[in-house]
Design an enzyme around this catalytic site. Structure first.
Site, short mmCIF file in Angstrom:
data_model
loop_
_atom_site.label_atom_id
_atom_site.label_comp_id
_atom_site.label_asym_id
_atom_site.label_seq_id
_atom_site.Cartn_x
_atom_site.Cartn_y
_atom_site.Cartn_z
N LEU A 269 -3.67 -2.57 -5.67
CA LEU A 269 -3.47 -2.11 -4.30
C LEU A 269 -3.98 -0.68 -4.22
O LEU A 269 -3.85 0.09 -5.18
CB LEU A 269 -1.98 -2.13 -3.92
CG LEU A 269 -1.28 -3.47 -3.74
CD1 LEU A 269 0.20 -3.24 -3.42
CD2 LEU A 269 -1.93 -4.29 -2.64
N ASP A 270 -4.53 -0.31 -3.07
CA ASP A 270 -4.91 1.08 -2.85
C ASP A 270 -3.68 1.97 -3.00
O ASP A 270 -2.55 1.55 -2.73
CB ASP A 270 -5.50 1.28 -1.45
CG ASP A 270 -6.84 0.60 -1.28
OD1 ASP A 270 -7.49 0.28 -2.30
OD2 ASP A 270 -7.23 0.38 -0.12
N ARG A 271 -3.92 3.20 -3.37
CA ARG A 271 -2.82 4.15 -3.56
C ARG A 271 -1.98 4.30 -2.30
O ARG A 271 -0.76 4.39 -2.35
CB ARG A 271 -3.39 5.50 -3.99
CG ARG A 271 -2.34 6.57 -4.25
CD ARG A 271 -2.99 7.84 -4.75
NE ARG A 271 -2.00 8.87 -5.05
CZ ARG A 271 -2.28 10.07 -5.54
NH1 ARG A 271 -3.55 10.38 -5.79
NH2 ARG A 271 -1.34 10.94 -5.78
N THR B 224 -1.56 2.13 0.07
CA THR B 224 -0.98 0.86 0.53
C THR B 224 0.32 0.59 -0.22
O THR B 224 0.39 0.75 -1.44
CB THR B 224 -1.97 -0.30 0.28
OG1 THR B 224 -3.20 -0.02 0.94
CG2 THR B 224 -1.41 -1.61 0.79
#
Length: 340
Positions: free
Chosen positions: A161-163, A165
Site C-alpha cells: 500500500l502507498d504510505r 493509504t
C-alpha cells in the site's frame, strides 16, 4: 573481481548470510532453494544483508552489481528455484544498525492487527506508515512486525500500500501462504476493495476506467504516474456509494495493480481523490481541510483470499476516526465549497 565461489559450487541461500558487523568475504554466489521461490530479489537481499540500508540494496540492483544467472534484474524480479544470485562485496562502513521501533509505534501496530491465523496476518495499516523502509524511510511496517515477532522465521508482505493509504494489508507468516496468495493475486482472484473520497461529482454511469499508466521520476526524485498510451494496461472498477456537495464517496476495485492506480484513474476522470498532494489541486485540498481532512482519503477496506489449506479469509478494515468524522461532516449538509 574473480569470485572464490563459482556458480557450480554455489552455497545454499540459507547458509550464506553475510554476518552483520563483519567485513564481506567478497563476491557471494547464492543458490535459491525451492522454499524461497517467488520472493522478490530486493526482499531476498534485505533478509541476507543484515544492517545494509534498503536504499543501498536498490542502488546495487540499479547499477547491475547484483546478477541473477549472470544477468541484471530489477528489484521486483521474483526468484525461481535454482537461480544463482551474485551478491557484490558490501563494505562494513556502509552498514548501519537497524532502527528500533518505539513502544508507541509497536502498540499502534499491535492494536491494528485484524487477523492472525493460518499463517496470515492482516493489519489495518495507519496512514503515514510506509510498508517497508527505504527511499528515506528508515522503518516500515514489515520491520516493525519483525521486531514484534522475533521468533517468527518468516514474515513477508503479500502486497503493498502507498504510505499515505490506510487500511487492510496482508503479511504472510509462511512461505507456502505467500506463494499461494500471490498466485491468486496474479490471477486476479484476490479480493481487494478501497473506499475513496473523490473531489466533485463523479460522472453518472462511469463504472470502469481503462487507461494505461506510466511511472515517471521528477528531477527532485519524486515519483509520479500519468496516463500514457505507452504505459502499462491498467483497469479500475468504481461504484458510487454516496454523493455529497462537492464530493463523492466511491468503492474502488483495482483489476490491475499499478502504482498510484486508483489515484491517477480518478484524476483522469476529472475527480482526483480528496487530500491527494500529488494529483489533486491545492485549492481542492484546502477546501477539504475545512471539513477536517488532513490526509489522502484512500482506504483499503476489504481484502479476501484463499489459503493453501482451503480456508477462505475475508477481512474488513474500519475507517479511522478522522475519516469517519469527515464523512459525518459531509453528511451533515456542510459539503465542500467547490465547483464540480
Amino acid at each position: 573481481m574473480r569470485s572464490k565461489h563459482p556458480p557450480a559450487r554455489a552455497a545454499e541461500a540459507g547458509n550464506s548470510t553475510t554476518r552483520q558487523g563483519a567485513a564481506s568475504p567478497g563476491v557471494q554466489f547464492l543458490t535459491v532453494p525451492a522454499d524461497l521461490a517467488g520472493q522478490r530479489i530486493d526482499n531476498f537481499l534485505q533478509s541476507r544483508l543484515k544492517g545494509v540500508p534498503r536504499s543501498r540494496i536498490y542502488r546495487i540492483l540499479r547499477k547491475g552489481e547484483v546478477r541473477v544467472n549472470k544477468g541484471r534484474v530489477k528489484a521486483e524480479y521474483k526468484l525461481q528455484p535454482g537461480d544463482v544470485v551474485r551478491v557484490p562485496p558490501i563494505r562494513t562502513a556502509e552498514q548501519a544498525p537497524a532502527p528500533v521501533a518505539g513502544d508507541q509505534l509497536r502498540q499502534l501496530v499491535e492494536a491494528s492487527i485484524l487477523y492472525d491465523a493460518n499463517g496470515l496476518l492482516v493489519i489495518n495499516k495507519p496512514a503515514g506508515l510506509a510498508v517497508h523502509g527505504g527511499s528515506g524511510v528508515r522503518l516500515g511496517l514489515i520491520e516493525v512486525l519483525r521486531q514484534m515477532f522475533p521468533e517468527s522465521q518468516f514474515l513477508e508482505l503479500v502486497h503493498r500500500l502507498d504510505r499515505d493509504t490506510s487500511g487492510a494489508i496482508m503479511v504472510a507468516r509462511k512461505r507456502a501462504v505467500l506463494t499461494h496468495v500471490q498466485g491468486d493475486l496474479r490471477a486476479g482472484r484476490l479480493e481487494k476493495s478501497y473506499l475513496a473520497l473523490a473531489v466533485g461529482k463523479w460522472p453518472r454511469g462511469r463504472r470502469l476506467v481503462e487507461a494505461p499508466l506510466r511511472k515517471n521520476t521528477l528531477k527532485s526524485g519524486e515519483r509520479m504516474v500519468s496516463v500514457d498510451p505507452e504505459g502499462k494496461p491498467s483497469e479500475t472498477r468504481f461504484q458510487v456509494l454516496e454523493r455529497f456537495r462537492g464530493a463523492t464517496l466511491l468503492a474502488a476495485e483495482p483489476v490491475t495493480g499499478r502504482t498510484h492506480q486508483i489515484r491517477v484513474h480518478a484524476q483522469f476522470v476529472g475527480c482526483p481523490l480528496a487530500g491527494d498532494s500529488k494529483y489533486a489541486t491545492d485549492e481542492a485540498n484546502r477546501a477539504f481541510r475545512e471539513v477536517g481532512l488532513k490526509r489522502l482519503f484512500l482506504h483499503s477496506s476489504v481484502v479476501g483470499c484463499s489459503l493453501p489449506g482451503g480456508q477462505e479469509v475475508r477481512v474488513e478494515a474500519p475507517l479511522s476516526e478522522e475519516l469517519e468524522s469527515v464523512l459525518a461532516e459531509l453528511r451533515s449538509g456542510t459539503g465542500v465549497p467547490l465547483q464540480p
